[in-house]
Write an enzyme that holds these catalytic residues in place. Structure first.
Site: not given
Length: 155
Positions: A53-55
């Site tokens: 999720g990052h990124f």
């Protein structure tokens, strides 16, 4: 750091730190000189859960996790000074971070070198100068303040 060089593999690290996957962020200690400093490493893999999720389109290690990796290296330096009586019941807490700066992104495939230098110990607070590097370039730096508590005495 020079004179007496101590290095620790992951097996020894696991006996000193309470952290486990996915938050254990030190893979090896390359050099440790008690009451002086530590040089450790974190191999940054695309398999790290935070990269989902990052990124997703451009994976970058979160800066707070770089600071956490530096704090874990500082904990290893502290525990080299003062072996905990009950390692499984001993926790190492941040009490402050000053001057944190992020200078370059850390990406999958990077090897993060964690350099932590002891500055002082006053009234139960350890203070360190910490610098994380990739390929000899500063990725992050900060002054860290930490304390050691037993799990049952923790706030």
């Amino acid at each position: 750091m020079s004179t007496e060089k101590i290095n620790l593999d992951i097996h020894k690290i696991l006996t000193l730190l309470p952290h486990r996957y996915p938050i254990l962020l030190v893979d090896r200690v390359l050099e440790l000189e008690p009451h002086k400093g530590i040089k450790a490493l974190k191999n940054v893999s695309i398999n790290e859960p935070f990269f989902q999720g990052h990124f997703p389109k451009r994976p970058v290690m979160p800066g707070v996790l770089i600071l956490e990796a530096l704090a874990q290296a500082a904990a290893l330096l502290t525990f080299a000074e003062e072996q905990p009586k009950d390692p499984e019941n001993t926790l190492y807490y941040f009490v402050g971070i000053d001057g944190a700066r992020f200078k370059r992104v850390v990406e999958p495939g990077d090897q993060l070198i964690l350099n932590v230098t002891f500055e002082r110990y006053i009234r139960g607070i350890w203070k360190f100068k910490a610098v994380a590097e990739v390929d000899g370039k500063v990725a992050a730096e900060a002054e860290l303040m930490c304390t050691v508590k037993t799990a049952d005495a923790a706030p």
